[in-house]
Design a protein around this motif. Structure first.
Motif, PDB file in Angstrom:
ATOM      1  N   ASN A  65     -15.683  -9.941  -5.366  1.00 41.13           N
ATOM      2  CA  ASN A  65     -14.755  -9.228  -4.485  1.00 41.13           C
ATOM      3  C   ASN A  65     -13.653 -10.137  -3.965  1.00 41.13           C
ATOM      4  N   ILE A  66     -13.967 -11.389  -3.683  1.00 42.24           N
ATOM      5  CA  ILE A  66     -12.944 -12.323  -3.201  1.00 42.24           C
ATOM      6  C   ILE A  66     -11.907 -12.592  -4.285  1.00 42.24           C
ATOM      7  N   VAL A  67     -12.359 -12.808  -5.525  1.00 35.76           N
ATOM      8  CA  VAL A  67     -11.426 -13.046  -6.644  1.00 35.76           C
ATOM      9  C   VAL A  67     -10.536 -11.824  -6.859  1.00 35.76           C
ATOM     10  N   ALA A  68     -11.134 -10.614  -6.872  1.00 30.67           N
ATOM     11  CA  ALA A  68     -10.349  -9.398  -7.067  1.00 30.67           C
ATOM     12  C   ALA A  68      -9.376  -9.176  -5.919  1.00 30.67           C
ATOM     13  N   LEU A  69      -9.804  -9.468  -4.705  1.00 29.22           N
ATOM     14  CA  LEU A  69      -8.928  -9.299  -3.542  1.00 29.22           C
ATOM     15  C   LEU A  69      -7.733 -10.241  -3.622  1.00 29.22           C
ATOM     16  N   PHE A  70      -7.962 -11.472  -4.041  1.00 28.14           N
ATOM     17  CA  PHE A  70      -6.862 -12.434  -4.199  1.00 28.14           C
ATOM     18  C   PHE A  70      -5.858 -11.937  -5.239  1.00 28.14           C
ATOM     19  N   ILE A  71      -6.344 -11.416  -6.360  1.00 29.38           N
ATOM     20  CA  ILE A  71      -5.457 -10.905  -7.409  1.00 29.38           C
ATOM     21  C   ILE A  71      -4.645  -9.719  -6.907  1.00 29.38           C
ATOM     22  N   LEU A  72      -5.298  -8.789  -6.212  1.00 28.99           N
ATOM     23  CA  LEU A  72      -4.607  -7.582  -5.747  1.00 28.99           C
ATOM     24  C   LEU A  72      -3.588  -7.898  -4.657  1.00 28.99           C
ATOM     25  N   VAL A  73      -3.933  -8.764  -3.722  1.00 30.77           N
ATOM     26  CA  VAL A  73      -2.988  -9.127  -2.658  1.00 30.77           C
ATOM     27  C   VAL A  73      -1.773  -9.831  -3.243  1.00 30.77           C
ATOM     28  N   ASN A  74      -1.990 -10.719  -4.200  1.00 26.42           N
ATOM     29  CA  ASN A  74      -0.880 -11.411  -4.850  1.00 26.42           C
ATOM     30  C   ASN A  74       0.007 -10.429  -5.621  1.00 26.42           C
ATOM     31  N   ALA A  75      -0.606  -9.483  -6.318  1.00 27.93           N
ATOM     32  CA  ALA A  75       0.169  -8.480  -7.057  1.00 27.93           C
ATOM     33  C   ALA A  75       0.921  -7.550  -6.101  1.00 27.93           C
ATOM     34  N   TYR A  76       0.311  -7.211  -4.978  1.00 28.32           N
ATOM     35  CA  TYR A  76       0.952  -6.320  -4.001  1.00 28.32           C
ATOM     36  C   TYR A  76       2.185  -6.978  -3.383  1.00 28.32           C
ATOM     37  N   SER A  77       2.101  -8.282  -3.112  1.00 28.24           N
ATOM     38  CA  SER A  77       3.228  -8.995  -2.510  1.00 28.24           C
ATOM     39  C   SER A  77       4.400  -9.143  -3.479  1.00 28.24           C
ATOM     40  N   LEU A  78       4.127  -9.132  -4.797  1.00 26.89           N
ATOM     41  CA  LEU A  78       5.182  -9.287  -5.799  1.00 26.89           C
ATOM     42  C   LEU A  78       5.688  -7.960  -6.334  1.00 26.89           C
ATOM     43  N   GLN A  79       5.026  -6.860  -5.985  1.00 25.94           N
ATOM     44  CA  GLN A  79       5.369  -5.565  -6.561  1.00 25.94           C
ATOM     45  C   GLN A  79       6.552  -4.938  -5.841  1.00 25.94           C
ATOM     46  N   THR A 324     -26.064  -0.474  -5.765  1.00 21.66           N
ATOM     47  CA  THR A 324     -25.581  -1.758  -5.254  1.00 21.66           C
ATOM     48  C   THR A 324     -24.730  -2.493  -6.284  1.00 21.66           C
ATOM     49  N   TRP A 325     -24.982  -2.242  -7.571  1.00 17.69           N
ATOM     50  CA  TRP A 325     -24.188  -2.899  -8.605  1.00 17.69           C
ATOM     51  C   TRP A 325     -22.774  -2.348  -8.683  1.00 17.69           C
ATOM     52  N   ASN A 326     -22.526  -1.177  -8.115  1.00 16.96           N
ATOM     53  CA  ASN A 326     -21.171  -0.625  -8.111  1.00 16.96           C
ATOM     54  C   ASN A 326     -20.210  -1.546  -7.369  1.00 16.96           C
ATOM     55  N   GLN A 327     -20.660  -2.119  -6.256  1.00 16.04           N
ATOM     56  CA  GLN A 327     -19.803  -3.006  -5.471  1.00 16.04           C
ATOM     57  C   GLN A 327     -19.642  -4.377  -6.118  1.00 16.04           C
ATOM     58  N   ILE A 328     -20.478  -4.691  -7.106  1.00 19.95           N
ATOM     59  CA  ILE A 328     -20.330  -5.937  -7.852  1.00 19.95           C
ATOM     60  C   ILE A 328     -19.428  -5.732  -9.060  1.00 19.95           C
ATOM     61  N   LEU A 329     -19.526  -4.574  -9.712  1.00 23.20           N
ATOM     62  CA  LEU A 329     -18.768  -4.327 -10.933  1.00 23.20           C
ATOM     63  C   LEU A 329     -17.353  -3.837 -10.671  1.00 23.20           C
ATOM     64  N   ASP A 330     -17.126  -3.126  -9.560  1.00 22.98           N
ATOM     65  CA  ASP A 330     -15.781  -2.624  -9.249  1.00 22.98           C
ATOM     66  C   ASP A 330     -14.711  -3.714  -9.287  1.00 22.98           C
ATOM     67  N   PRO A 331     -14.928  -4.877  -8.650  1.00 22.52           N
ATOM     68  CA  PRO A 331     -13.881  -5.910  -8.684  1.00 22.52           C
ATOM     69  C   PRO A 331     -13.530  -6.375 -10.088  1.00 22.52           C
ATOM     70  N   TRP A 332     -14.494  -6.372 -10.994  1.00 21.00           N
ATOM     71  CA  TRP A 332     -14.220  -6.835 -12.356  1.00 21.00           C
ATOM     72  C   TRP A 332     -13.327  -5.879 -13.109  1.00 21.00           C
ATOM     73  N   VAL A 333     -13.215  -4.635 -12.639  1.00 22.26           N
ATOM     74  CA  VAL A 333     -12.269  -3.705 -13.244  1.00 22.26           C
ATOM     75  C   VAL A 333     -10.850  -4.220 -13.063  1.00 22.26           C
ATOM     76  N   TYR A 334     -10.531  -4.725 -11.860  1.00 21.45           N
ATOM     77  CA  TYR A 334      -9.196  -5.252 -11.601  1.00 21.45           C
ATOM     78  C   TYR A 334      -9.007  -6.638 -12.214  1.00 21.45           C
ATOM     79  N   ILE A 335     -10.096  -7.390 -12.336  1.00 22.49           N
ATOM     80  CA  ILE A 335      -9.991  -8.733 -12.901  1.00 22.49           C
ATOM     81  C   ILE A 335      -9.760  -8.673 -14.409  1.00 22.49           C
ATOM     82  N   LEU A 336     -10.465  -7.773 -15.098  1.00 22.27           N
ATOM     83  CA  LEU A 336     -10.428  -7.740 -16.557  1.00 22.27           C
ATOM     84  C   LEU A 336      -9.438  -6.737 -17.128  1.00 22.27           C
ATOM     85  N   LEU A 337      -9.141  -5.670 -16.384  1.00 16.00           N
ATOM     86  CA  LEU A 337      -8.280  -4.615 -16.924  1.00 16.00           C
ATOM     87  C   LEU A 337      -6.858  -4.695 -16.383  1.00 16.00           C
ATOM     88  N   ARG A 338      -6.376  -5.891 -16.115  1.00 11.23           N
ATOM     89  CA  ARG A 338      -4.973  -6.071 -15.745  1.00 11.23           C
ATOM     90  C   ARG A 338      -4.091  -5.980 -16.978  1.00 11.23           C
TER      91      ARG A 338
END
Length: 378
Positions: A65-79, A324-338
C-alpha cells in the motif's frame, strides 16, 4: 490453530480420581488428553505459525500500500487532465482506505493471537474490542467495494458520454462522493449500536464479525443480508460499467482511421484496465465471504445447519482470509497495470512476435534457394 496449553500442578486438583500427587504428571497428562478428545476440556494456545502468517501478511500489505500510494500521489501531482486527476483521487482514497483497513483490524487480530484467542464458550459474547473489530471489518469491507463501483461508474460516463462527464464530474463533487461513501459504510457498521444486528467472536476465536452461525435472530439475518446485498450489488454494477467501458473502447479502436491521433484514448485504456483488475480482485476476494455469510445466517436462523456447522465455520474462515488478501492485492493493480508497464509488456510481446515472423520468413526463403541449388546441380 488450537493447541493444548502448558500443563502444571495447578491442574491436578481437577482430576482427584487420577492423581493427588504433583509427581504423577504423566497420568494427569494422559487424563487431560482423554478429556480433550471427548470435548470435556478445551485449552487454547495460538500456534507460532499462525502468528508468523499474520505478521508476514501485515508486513506485505503495508509495504504494498505504501508503494502504491507513493506512485499514485506522484502521478496525481503531475497530472493535468481533469478526468485522469479525478480517477487518481478515487484511486488514492481507495489505497489509503485499504492501508488503514489492513493495519487496524490486522493489529487487533494479532493481539488476539498473542493473547491466546477467545474460548469457544465465549464466542456468543461480545466486548468493546469485538465490537470495534467487527465494525472495522464491515466498514473497511464495504468502502473498497463502494469505491470500486463509483470509479467504474465514473469511467463508464467518461468513456460513453465525455461531454456530460466534463460538465458533471469535478474534484469537489468527487470529494463529496467519497465522503458519502465513507459515511454510508460507517452507518452500516454502526447498526449494532442501535441493536440492529450484533458482532460476535468467530472460530477460532481470533476475529469478530456479524453473528451468523448460532443464536441468530431476525435482525442478524437482516444485517447480514444488508451487508452481502450491498457488497454483491457493488460488484455487479462494477462488472456492468466496466464491460460497457471496455466494449466502447474496443469499438472506438476498431473504427479509428489509420494514422489518426489516439494518445488521449490511452489514458482511458489504462484506467479501464486498472478498474478491471480491481473488479476481478474484489470478486475473487470478497464474493466467498459475502455468499458464505449469507448462506450461514439463513441456515442458522432456520435451524437447518445441523451437522454442517463445522463446515460452515471452515467456509467463513476461508472467506475472511480471502477478503484480507483484497487489501494486499489492490495496490499491485496500480503498481503493475500502469501505462508505462503495459507499454513495455506490449513492446516485448510485439518484439517476440516480430522475431517469430522473421524466423519463419528466413526459413521460407532458405528452402526455395536450397531447391534451386539442387536443380542447378542436376
Amino acid at each position: 490453530m488450537l493447541a493444548l496449553s502448558h500443563f502444571n500442578c495447578s491442574a491436578i486438583p481437577l482430576l482427584p480420581q487420577i492423581s493427588n500427587d504433583c509427581g504423577e504428571k504423566v497420568e494427569a497428562r494422559v487424563a487431560v488428553e482423554e478429556l480433550t478428545q471427548y470435548g470435556n476440556l478445551t485449552l487454547l494456545q495460538p500456534t507460532t505459525s499462525g502468528v508468523i502468517v499474520v505478521i508476514l501478511s501485515m508486513t506485505l500489505g503495508i509495504i504494498s500500500n505504501i508503494v502504491a500510494l507513493f506512485i499514485l500521489v506522484n502521478a496525481y501531482s503531475l497530472q493535468r487532465r481533469r478526468t485522469k486527476a479525478t480517477f487518481l483521487l478515487f484511486a488514492t482514497s481507495l489505497v489509503v482506505t485499504d492501508f488503514i483497513g489492513h493495519l487496524v483490524p490486522g493489529a487487533l487480530v494479532l493481539r488476539l493471537y498473542l493473547s491466546g484467542g477467545v474460548h469457544p464458550d465465549d464466542f456468543n459474547s461480545s466486548d468493546s474490542m469485538c465490537e470495534f473489530l467487527g465494525g472495522s471489518m464491515v466498514f473497511f469491507g464495504l468502502c473498497p467495494l463502494f469505491m470500486g463501483c463509483a470509479m467504474a461508474a465514473e469511467r463508464c460516463l467518461g468513456v460513453t458520454r465525455p461531454l456530460l462527464h466534463s460538465s458533471l464530474v469535478t474534484k469537489t463533487r468527487t470529494k463529496i462522493c467519497l465522503s458519502v461513501i465513507w459515511l454510508a459504510a460507517l452507518c452500516v457498521a454502526l447498526l449494532p449500536c442501535l441493536k440492529l444486528g450484533s458482532y460476535t467472536y468467530q472460530d477460532p476465536g481470533t476475529w469478530c464479525f456479524i453473528k451468523v452461525l448460532s443464536d441468530t435472530a431476525e435482525v442478524d439475518v437482516a444485517f447480514m443480508a444488508l451487508f452481502s446485498g450491498l457488497g454483491l450489488t457493488s460488484l455487479t454494477v462494477s462488472l456492468v460499467c466496466n464491460t460497457i467501458s471496455g466494449l466502447k473502447l474496443v469499438l472506438t479502436r476498431l473504427r479509428r482511421k489509420p494514422g489518426s491521433h489516439h494518445s488521449a484514448k490511452s489514458h482511458d485504456i489504462e484506467m479501464v484496465v486498472q478498474l478491471v483488475g480491481i473488479m476481478v480482485t474484489s470478486c475473487i476476494c470478497w464474493s466467498p465471504l459475502l455468499i458464505f455469510g449469507l448462506m450461514s445466517v439463513i441456515r442458522s436462523y432456520t435451524g437447518s445447519i445441523g451437522e454442517d456447522l463445522s463446515s460452515y465455520k471452515t467456509l467463513m474462515v476461508l472467506g475472511v482470509r480471502l477478503a484480507t488478501w483484497n487489501q494486499i492485492l489492490d495496490p499491485w493493480v496500480y503498481i503493475l497495470l500502469r501505462r508505462t508497464v503495459l507499454r513495455k509488456i506490449y513492446l516485448i510481446t510485439k518484439c517476440q512476435a516480430s522475431l517469430r515472423t522473421n524466423t519463419v520468413g528466413r526459413w521460407d526463403q532458405s528452402f526455395p534457394s536450397l531447391k534451386k541449388n539442387q536443380v542447378d546441380e542436376v
